[in-house]
Each structure stands twice: as C-alpha cells, then as structure tokens.
Design an enzyme around this catalytic site. Sequence first.
Site, short mmCIF file in Angstrom:
data_model
loop_
_atom_site.label_atom_id
_atom_site.label_comp_id
_atom_site.label_asym_id
_atom_site.label_seq_id
_atom_site.Cartn_x
_atom_site.Cartn_y
_atom_site.Cartn_z
N ASP A 1 45.07 34.14 42.57
CA ASP A 1 45.26 35.68 42.75
C ASP A 1 45.67 35.38 44.03
O ASP A 1 44.98 34.75 44.67
CB ASP A 1 44.95 36.85 42.24
N ASP B 1 40.60 38.43 41.58
CA ASP B 1 40.14 40.20 41.71
C ASP B 1 40.38 41.41 41.42
O ASP B 1 39.07 42.64 41.30
CB ASP B 1 40.25 40.12 43.21
N ASP C 1 43.91 39.54 36.45
CA ASP C 1 43.51 39.00 37.06
C ASP C 1 43.19 38.21 35.24
O ASP C 1 42.39 37.10 35.06
CB ASP C 1 43.20 38.53 37.66
#
Length: 234
Positions: A8, A180, A184
């Site tokens: 990410d 985070d 995700d």
Amino acid sequence: MLKALVSDVDGTITDRRRRINTDAIEALRTLVDAGIEVVLASGNTVCFMDGLCKMVGTDGTIISENGGVYRRGFGGTLHIPGDQKVCLEAFEVLRDHFAGEGVRLELFSAQYRFADVAFARNIDPDDVRTVVRDHHLPVRVLDTGFAIHLQDPGVSKGTAMRDLAREMGLLPDEILAIGDSENDIEMLKAAGVGVAVANAPEPTRSAADWVPRESYGDGFIETVKKYYPDLFSR
C-alpha cells in the site's frame, strides 16, 4: 525468499501527513535491484500511480482504485474488473440524501477513475454505510483514512493481487503484502505473509500475520528488513 512485495502507499510508505518516507523509497529500490517483484497498491488513480512508479523506480506494476484496476508493467494491459456504473448510481443516491441534510459530497478526480468512486471524508463513513444499507445499494463502502470509496463488492486489492500473481507466474504464498487500512485486509489475508504497520486499525492488524513495532514508513522498513534480511544486512 518471498518473490514479490505488494505494498500500500498512503499510511504505509508515507507518514501521517502523506509525506513519502525517503528511506522506504530506498528500500523499494533495493528490492527492485535484487529482482524482487514490487507492486504498489492503492486507492489512488492510475495516473497518480504511474507517476509514483516512475519516480520510485518500479516497473509500473500496480493495483489501483482498491483493486478495481490493475496492470502488470507500464506496457501491460489495464484490467478493469470493477464496475464503476453501480458506484456512480450509488453516489447519486448518497449525494441527494446528504444534500437534504445540508452536506455537499465532493468527488475526487472523477475524470481519472475507471472503476470506483472516491469522495471527501466530510461525513462519517458509518453514516454512508447506513444509507447504503437502507437503500440496498449494491456497493461496498471503504474508508481509507484519506477518502471514502464506493467499490464493486466483487473486487478488492486481494482479488487484484491474486490475478496479478497468475500473470507473474507466482503463487500468492510467494508474496509479502504490507498495508495499513481496511482496504488492505483482503490483500493481507490472500498473501503468503501479510503485515499491517503499527498505525493500522485493529481489524487490519488482526488480519495480519505480523505487526512491526514501528508505524507508517518506518514500519514498512522494519518489515522488509525482517523478511529480506540478506538484502538489508549490509
């Protein structure tokens, strides 16, 4: 050794103010130079991701719009499994509802999106979920901490990662995924190793195989040093 890294961007290789962690960029370049497949995964647009990949130095393999769009390499086919039509229709309902409460919903970069809809977090994401549920709208609501997204419920970063793995001739078990946020979670669960940096909310941390001590970009660096020790022991 894990053969690929899917990471990410916002909140994972940045700080809380979205400033990119320069040491994380150096770490990504180390991985690229060592032959590790590096995939950047985000809710951001393709054009944003293309600029980021060029500046970081990856080959342009991306997951964009939270899995609604993905591509292997700059010259690869842009796959769009997400259905933006249902997202736009849902947004119209939300816009009318919140306009009745005196709140104007602000779209983000609509002309550059292919699969999802993103708008400003000037309302509570849970209020958005309530309207979606009450109107039986066929979309998923994602709160990335930076924007609210409406997404085709059949796609995620996890589904895009599995599709990319097939294109790259890899198994999901050969992939390290780092993130985070709630968008995700599927990606962390689908990867061979899923890591949530320490600033992640509890549901994301619970979905991970490991949580580093550090937050944001420093947590990313701690992670790659743990799982690629030979590359970062020099």
